[in-house]
Scaffold this motif. Structure first.
Motif, PDB file in Angstrom:
ATOM      1  N   GLY A 108       2.397   2.016  -0.037  1.00  0.00           N
ATOM      2  CA  GLY A 108       2.349   2.107  -1.071  1.00  0.00           C
ATOM      3  C   GLY A 108       1.930   2.628  -2.260  1.00  0.00           C
ATOM      4  N   SER A 109       2.171   3.551  -3.070  1.00  0.00           N
ATOM      5  CA  SER A 109       0.893   4.363  -3.882  1.00  0.00           C
ATOM      6  C   SER A 109      -0.739   3.473  -4.965  1.00  0.00           C
ATOM      7  CB  SER A 109       1.242   5.504  -5.411  1.00  0.00           C
ATOM      8  OG  SER A 109       1.416   4.741  -5.963  1.00  0.00           O
ATOM      9  N   SER A 110      -0.062   2.307  -4.464  1.00  0.00           N
ATOM     10  CA  SER A 110      -0.939   1.278  -4.922  1.00  0.00           C
ATOM     11  C   SER A 110      -1.726   1.345  -3.846  1.00  0.00           C
ATOM     12  CB  SER A 110       0.129   0.163  -4.917  1.00  0.00           C
ATOM     13  OG  SER A 110       1.187   0.051  -5.686  1.00  0.00           O
ATOM     14  N   LEU A 113      -4.268   4.066  -4.460  1.00  0.00           N
ATOM     15  CA  LEU A 113      -5.648   4.159  -5.345  1.00  0.00           C
ATOM     16  C   LEU A 113      -5.840   2.856  -4.859  1.00  0.00           C
ATOM     17  CD1 LEU A 113      -2.415   3.652  -8.356  1.00  0.00           C
ATOM     18  CD2 LEU A 113      -4.311   5.792  -8.149  1.00  0.00           C
ATOM     19  N   TYR A 134      -1.397   4.109 -16.794  1.00  0.00           N
ATOM     20  CA  TYR A 134      -0.734   2.971 -16.106  1.00  0.00           C
ATOM     21  C   TYR A 134      -1.432   1.791 -16.093  1.00  0.00           C
ATOM     22  CZ  TYR A 134       0.767   1.394 -11.474  1.00  0.00           C
ATOM     23  OH  TYR A 134       2.016   0.619 -10.864  1.00  0.00           O
ATOM     24  N   ASN A 184       3.130   8.030 -16.874  1.00  0.00           N
ATOM     25  CA  ASN A 184       3.754   6.740 -16.973  1.00  0.00           C
ATOM     26  C   ASN A 184       2.652   6.012 -18.021  1.00  0.00           C
ATOM     27  OD1 ASN A 184       4.286   4.149 -16.957  1.00  0.00           O
ATOM     28  ND2 ASN A 184       4.241   3.622 -15.293  1.00  0.00           N
ATOM     29  N   ASP A 212      -2.667  11.311 -10.473  1.00  0.00           N
ATOM     30  CA  ASP A 212      -1.662  10.749  -9.428  1.00  0.00           C
ATOM     31  C   ASP A 212      -0.162  11.701  -9.836  1.00  0.00           C
ATOM     32  OD1 ASP A 212       0.518   8.862  -9.601  1.00  0.00           O
ATOM     33  OD2 ASP A 212      -0.570   7.319 -10.795  1.00  0.00           O
ATOM     34  N   TYR A 215       4.889  11.491  -9.303  1.00  0.00           N
ATOM     35  CA  TYR A 215       6.546  11.208 -10.667  1.00  0.00           C
ATOM     36  C   TYR A 215       6.852  12.249 -10.201  1.00  0.00           C
ATOM     37  CZ  TYR A 215       5.919   6.967 -12.584  1.00  0.00           C
ATOM     38  OH  TYR A 215       6.562   5.646 -12.393  1.00  0.00           O
ATOM     39  N   SER A 239       3.923   8.503  -3.557  1.00  0.00           N
ATOM     40  CA  SER A 239       4.995   8.268  -3.213  1.00  0.00           C
ATOM     41  C   SER A 239       6.152   8.139  -2.459  1.00  0.00           C
ATOM     42  CB  SER A 239       4.340   7.098  -4.110  1.00  0.00           C
ATOM     43  OG  SER A 239       5.179   5.746  -4.438  1.00  0.00           O
ATOM     44  N   SER A 241       7.971   6.251  -3.537  1.00  0.00           N
ATOM     45  CA  SER A 241       9.014   5.313  -4.543  1.00  0.00           C
ATOM     46  C   SER A 241       9.700   5.755  -6.212  1.00  0.00           C
ATOM     47  CB  SER A 241       7.572   4.208  -5.452  1.00  0.00           C
ATOM     48  OG  SER A 241       7.269   3.300  -4.651  1.00  0.00           O
ATOM     49  N   LYS A 242       9.289   6.941  -6.030  1.00  0.00           N
ATOM     50  CA  LYS A 242      10.188   7.462  -7.406  1.00  0.00           C
ATOM     51  C   LYS A 242      11.140   8.121  -6.938  1.00  0.00           C
ATOM     52  CE  LYS A 242       7.263   4.194  -9.944  1.00  0.00           C
ATOM     53  NZ  LYS A 242       7.533   3.327 -10.501  1.00  0.00           N
ATOM     54  N   ARG A 250       7.406   0.134  -0.060  1.00  0.00           N
ATOM     55  CA  ARG A 250       6.362  -0.231   0.013  1.00  0.00           C
ATOM     56  C   ARG A 250       5.747   1.494   0.704  1.00  0.00           C
ATOM     57  NH1 ARG A 250       5.885   0.583  -3.603  1.00  0.00           N
ATOM     58  NH2 ARG A 250       3.511  -0.882  -4.164  1.00  0.00           N
ATOM     59  N   TYR A 329      10.381   7.794 -18.662  1.00  0.00           N
ATOM     60  CA  TYR A 329       9.820   6.923 -19.786  1.00  0.00           C
ATOM     61  C   TYR A 329       9.948   8.083 -21.255  1.00  0.00           C
ATOM     62  CZ  TYR A 329       8.199   5.102 -15.495  1.00  0.00           C
ATOM     63  OH  TYR A 329       7.748   4.519 -14.665  1.00  0.00           O
TER      64      TYR A 329
HETATM   65  C1  LIG Z   1       1.876   5.927 -13.008  1.00  0.00           C
HETATM   66  C2  LIG Z   1       1.712   5.118 -11.495  1.00  0.00           C
HETATM   67  N1  LIG Z   1       1.229   5.348 -10.148  1.00  0.00           N
HETATM   68  C3  LIG Z   1       1.165   4.365  -9.149  1.00  0.00           C
HETATM   69  C4  LIG Z   1       2.328   3.457  -9.138  1.00  0.00           C
HETATM   70  C5  LIG Z   1       2.301   2.671  -8.270  1.00  0.00           C
HETATM   71  O1  LIG Z   1       3.794   2.622  -7.724  1.00  0.00           O
HETATM   72  P1  LIG Z   1       3.947   2.379  -5.420  1.00  0.00           P
HETATM   73  O2  LIG Z   1       2.854   1.404  -5.888  1.00  0.00           O
HETATM   74  O3  LIG Z   1       5.385   1.935  -5.732  1.00  0.00           O
HETATM   75  O4  LIG Z   1       3.334   3.949  -5.102  1.00  0.00           O
HETATM   76  C6  LIG Z   1       3.633   3.637 -10.700  1.00  0.00           C
HETATM   77  C7  LIG Z   1       4.287   2.152 -10.548  1.00  0.00           C
HETATM   78  O5  LIG Z   1       4.951   1.851 -11.132  1.00  0.00           O
HETATM   79  C8  LIG Z   1       3.201   4.450 -11.156  1.00  0.00           C
HETATM   80  O6  LIG Z   1       3.944   4.502 -12.493  1.00  0.00           O
END
Ligand SMILES: Cc1ncc(COP(=O)(O)O)c(C=O)c1O
Length: 397
Positions: A108-110, A113, A134, A184, A212, A215, A239, A241-242, A250, A329
């Motif tokens: 994940g991008s989590s 980061l 965020y 976000n 980041d 999106y 990521s 994810s989106k 993940r 959003y």
């Molecule tokens: C701005 C932003 N950065 C990072 C994330 C982390 O996402 P993920 O770990 O799923 O890539 C989110 C998740 O909502 C987000 O909104």
């Protein structure tokens, strides 16, 4: 025999945990689930993930990989084929040459980061973050011993950090200036020339710009430009994810300056060994023309949702001074309707059956005036939400 209370009193929780706040939105969600268990219909506009499932070609690739590919650990940098595929994607979509060697596939991008902050921050180093923003960013920084410096942003700067705001907030301890575009919770973007100015500022002050771009792909009417065009010294996270709609898989990535990649690799090896092998093989199919066609159609659907919801919310009395250009959003000023957005979100949930997120989750700059609405439901459900909100507001006055 010590009783439960004695054992509990011996719990030792690290001091840093005092700075790690839970998501307020979870409180709204718990309440929503309770109402649903009691038979109420709740429209969920609080959650930060779309209602779309993972594209079928990606799921098919995962099934094939389970049959054909041994699920061992991968390199901490990710499988070469996926790093190459992401590199090609930068070429095709952005016209940018980003060598696969600079791309690190992450959980994940989590995780991206965490790795970026982990290799850049010493204890006490400051990170400039837009407020609202965020929430996990400031908690990551805290967890690593850094200091999040929240930079209040509003409609004047399109709810974004600018080079001028960053320059004013910069101190000798500042190590990173961070931007998220689209953001976000606001969905607004930083213009490419502003990103270039932020990169120059960071360079001049001996710091780093981290952007980041999670999106990207979910911008409406145009494609975003990447901060990677502003120099090889910029860190970018992204990521699956989106845009690719793979939240639960993940999987994300970090583009780091070449000289940092070995450090990132060491940290990833130790923190989590590698990203999910299955997810990595599945993601190879995310760039196929079939997947992109599905994703682009969904992007059109999200644009239609935004275009319906924006004027409808304004007609209800919400103020949305800056049109969100991306993400899913809307960050709306609800101060004409309520004095405290947290109490308002609870009331809207209990009385109208619509779940929204109070501003409190995203920082300390005017959170009581704002709510975040995620258009992660089909237009028909959004229409129903607007009707319910209208009826609720009419009843209150
Ligand atoms: C701005 C932003 N950065 C990072 C994330 C982390 O996402 P993920 O770990 O799923 O890539 C989110 C998740 O909502 C987000 O909104």
């Amino acid at each position: 025999m010590p009783g439960m209370d004695d054992r509990a009193s011996r719990l030792h929780v690290a001091a840093r945990m005092a700075s790690i706040a839970p998501f307020e939105v979870m409180e709204i969600q718990t309440l929503a689930r309770r109402l649903e268990a009691g038979g109420r219909d709740v429209i969920h506009l609080e959650i930060g993930e779309p209602d779309f499932t993972t594209p079928a070609p990606v799921v098919a690739a995962a099934k094939r990989a389970l049959d054909e590919t041994p699920m061992f650990y991968t390199s901490a940098l990710g499988i070469p084929a996926l790093r190459e595929a992401i590199s090609r994607f930068y070429g095709e979509r952005y016209g940018l040459a980003v060598p696969a060697e600079r791309i690190v596939v992450t959980a994940g991008s989590s995780a991206a980061l965490l790795l970026a902050f982990g290799v850049l921050l010493d204890a006490g180093d400051e990170v400039l973050l837009a407020d609202p923003g965020y929430p996990c960013n400031r908690h990551f920084v805290h967890a690593l011993g850094g200091v999040p410096r929240l930079v209040p942003v509003g409609e004047r700067s399109r709810y974004q950090i600018t080079a001028d705001l960053a320059a004013a907030a910069w101190t000798p301890r500042t190590r990173i200036a961070m931007a998220a575009s689209p953001s976000n919770p606001t969905g607004t973007m930083v213009a490419p020339d502003e990103i270039a100015r932020l990169a120059t500022l960071a360079r001049e002050r001996g710091g780093t710009l981290l952007v980041d771009e999670i999106y990207h792909g979910l911008t409406y009417g145009f494609d975003a430009r990447s901060a990677l065009e502003s120099g090889d010294d910029v860190f970018v996270i992204n990521s699956f994810s989106k845009y690719f709609q793979m939240t639960g898989w993940r999987l994300g990535w970090l583009v780091a300056p070449a000289a940092y990649v070995r450090e990132v690799e060491k940290l990833a090896q130790n923190l989590y060994i590698s990203a999910s092998t299955l997810a990595q093989h599945a993601a190879l199919a995310a760039f196929s023309p079939e997947s992109i066609a599905i994703l682009e159609a969904r992007r059109g659907e999200l644009a239609a949702r935004r275009d319906f919801l924006l004027p409808a919310l304004e007609a209800l009395g919400f103020r949305i001074p800056v049109k969100p250009e991306g993400a899913f959003y809307i960050y709306a000023d609800c101060s004409r309707l309520a004095a405290d957005s947290f109490a308002f979100a609870r009331e809207v949930l209990e009385r109208a059956g619509v779940a929204i997120t109070p501003g409190k989750d995203f920082g300390i700059h005017q959170p009581e005036r704002h709510i975040r609405i995620a258009y992660t439901q089909p237009v028909a459900r959004l229409e129903e939400a607007v009707l319910r909100l209208g009826a609720f507001l009419a009843e209150r006055t």
